[in-house]
Enzyme design. Structure first.
Site, PDB file in Angstrom:
ATOM      1  N   GLU A  26       1.433  35.105  26.200  1.00 43.23           N
ATOM      2  CA  GLU A  26       2.770  34.437  25.859  1.00 43.23           C
ATOM      3  C   GLU A  26       3.657  35.188  25.081  1.00 43.23           C
ATOM      4  O   GLU A  26       4.320  34.387  24.190  1.00 43.23           O
ATOM      5  CB  GLU A  26       2.410  32.957  25.632  1.00 43.23           C
ATOM      6  CG  GLU A  26       1.559  32.383  26.824  1.00 43.23           C
ATOM      7  CD  GLU A  26       1.332  30.874  26.530  1.00 43.23           C
ATOM      8  OE1 GLU A  26       2.138  30.141  26.304  1.00 43.23           O
ATOM      9  OE2 GLU A  26      -0.043  30.679  26.338  1.00 43.23           O
ATOM     10  N   ARG A  79       1.944  18.104  22.483  1.00 43.87           N
ATOM     11  CA  ARG A  79       2.843  17.681  23.871  1.00 43.87           C
ATOM     12  C   ARG A  79       2.038  17.671  24.779  1.00 43.87           C
ATOM     13  O   ARG A  79       1.048  18.755  25.032  1.00 43.87           O
ATOM     14  CB  ARG A  79       3.786  18.688  24.285  1.00 43.87           C
ATOM     15  CG  ARG A  79       4.879  17.846  25.177  1.00 43.87           C
ATOM     16  CD  ARG A  79       5.849  19.155  25.958  1.00 43.87           C
ATOM     17  NE  ARG A  79       5.017  19.886  26.860  1.00 43.87           N
ATOM     18  CZ  ARG A  79       5.070  21.072  27.060  1.00 43.87           C
ATOM     19  NH1 ARG A  79       5.638  21.896  25.984  1.00 43.87           N
ATOM     20  NH2 ARG A  79       4.268  21.655  28.005  1.00 43.87           N
ATOM     21  N   SER A 120       1.337  27.933  29.381  1.00 46.03           N
ATOM     22  CA  SER A 120       2.399  28.287  29.859  1.00 46.03           C
ATOM     23  C   SER A 120       2.456  28.743  31.247  1.00 46.03           C
ATOM     24  O   SER A 120       3.269  29.461  31.961  1.00 46.03           O
ATOM     25  CB  SER A 120       3.111  29.298  29.075  1.00 46.03           C
ATOM     26  OG  SER A 120       3.700  28.886  27.834  1.00 46.03           O
ATOM     27  N   ASP A 168       0.958  16.837  28.738  1.00 46.68           N
ATOM     28  CA  ASP A 168       1.566  16.946  30.199  1.00 46.68           C
ATOM     29  C   ASP A 168       0.652  16.085  31.265  1.00 46.68           C
ATOM     30  O   ASP A 168      -0.403  16.045  31.153  1.00 46.68           O
ATOM     31  CB  ASP A 168       1.557  18.362  30.706  1.00 46.68           C
ATOM     32  CG  ASP A 168       2.373  19.307  29.687  1.00 46.68           C
ATOM     33  OD1 ASP A 168       3.185  18.789  28.968  1.00 46.68           O
ATOM     34  OD2 ASP A 168       2.033  20.512  29.663  1.00 46.68           O
ATOM     35  N   TYR A 227      10.594  28.677  31.726  1.00 51.26           N
ATOM     36  CA  TYR A 227      11.209  29.578  30.683  1.00 51.26           C
ATOM     37  C   TYR A 227      12.626  30.068  31.020  1.00 51.26           C
ATOM     38  O   TYR A 227      13.574  30.912  30.007  1.00 51.26           O
ATOM     39  CB  TYR A 227      10.389  30.661  30.057  1.00 51.26           C
ATOM     40  CG  TYR A 227       9.130  29.925  29.426  1.00 51.26           C
ATOM     41  CD1 TYR A 227       9.265  29.135  28.360  1.00 51.26           C
ATOM     42  CD2 TYR A 227       7.994  30.279  29.879  1.00 51.26           C
ATOM     43  CE1 TYR A 227       8.201  28.485  27.644  1.00 51.26           C
ATOM     44  CE2 TYR A 227       6.928  29.517  29.025  1.00 51.26           C
ATOM     45  CZ  TYR A 227       6.972  28.729  28.046  1.00 51.26           C
ATOM     46  OH  TYR A 227       5.845  27.976  27.267  1.00 51.26           O
TER      47      TYR A 227
END
Length: 293
Positions: free
Chosen positions: A7, A236, A134, A238, A197
């Site tokens: 990443e 965060r 990601s 998900d 992204y």
């Protein structure tokens, strides 16, 4: 920022954006460091007041760089060594979520070779690295699949195979001890790396237009997940939500201890939607920095 993980490019974008935001907020001595093998020496020479950790993926998000910063006694942002390591390990974090009474789907850790050789779980299922983020290296195997996925050679030796959770993509950011809001992530297909992204890869509806009980449950689950893992600063979580099953259809996919901070990132959008500008968010993280996290 940067670093050697899969990443790296996203991390560089995060770092540049955060540095610009801090300067905008009034910080006059902001130094951008591309984390390499000489990181300990560089940080020792710089002796910064604090490190805003903008690394993503392995080495930067899994407790490794956190250990370096603890050793050097440099205050840093986000979660500490243990929470970072556990959250990055998807299977171990699921074990913690289950123990905390949080809903997750079944998954197993098996060799990539075995996955290539035949279905190890009844389709549909998802194959992913156990310790990357990601949507790096994620394979969705549908019910109509003729055979098992042919994983790339650069996939790790051991991978996670996870039952596919249908439904909408929802996410909630936690800052400190407060869950902010819920975003509904709308894409034309799988929420993969490009959808995350690339401009136009996905559309974010914030606050999400969902029933109030599901909205409140996302906030509750995100804060409980943050606390169960021992996270600090910003995280965060998900979710997938199967509308047909109501509250029983809401499951946690994972918790990110260092969510992206790019122009298309979810956490800055949520902060903005709840009255905190991007420079204010970056400043909050810096002022929250400490050791022994």
């Amino acid at each position: 920022m940067g670093g050697p993980s899969a990443e790296r490019e996203v991390s560089l974008n995060t770092g540049r954006a955060c540095a610009a935001a801090l300067r905008e907020h009034g910080y006059t001595n902001v130094i951008e460091v591309d984390a390499g093998p000489d990181l300990c020496t560089v940080l020792g020479d710089l002796a910064p007041d604090a490190v805003l950790n903008c690394l993503h993926g392995r080495w930067g998000e899994d407790g490794c760089v956190q250990g370096i910063l603890e050793w050097l006694k440099i205050p840093y942002t986000h979660s500490g060594v243990l929470a970072s390591a556990v959250a990055m390990d998807k299977q171990r974090s699921k074990d913690i979520f289950r123990a905390a009474g949080l809903p997750v789907v079944d998954s197993i850790i098996v060799s990539a070779q075995r996955v290539r050789g035949g279905h190890v779980m009844t389709p549909p299922y998802v194959v992913k690295p156990n310790n990357e983020g990601s949507s790096v290296g994620v394979y969705l195997v549908s019910e109509a699949a003729n055979g098992p996925p042919q994983l790339d050679d650069d996939m790790p030796e051991m991978v996670m195979v996870e039952a596919f959770a249908p439904g909408r993509e929802l996410t909630t950011t936690v800052i400190g001890d407060r869950a902010l809001t819920v975003t509904d992530i709308i894409t034309t297909g799988w929420y993969d790396y490009d959808a995350k992204y690339k401009e136009g890869g996905s559309r974010h509806v914030v606050p999400a237009d969902i029933p109030q009980d599901i909205f409140e449950l996302c906030l509750e689950y995100a804060l409980r997940a943050h606390n169960a893992l021992g996270c600090r600063g910003v995280s965060r979580t998900d979710f997938r939500w199967d509308e047909a099953r109501g509250t029983a259809g809401l499951i946690i996919l994972e918790t990110n201890t260092q969510p992206g901070m790019t122009s298309t990132s979810l956490s800055p959008e949520q902060a903005q939607a709840t009255g905190m500008s991007f420079p204010e968010l970056c400043a909050w993280m810096v002022e929250d920095a400490s050791c022994a996290r």
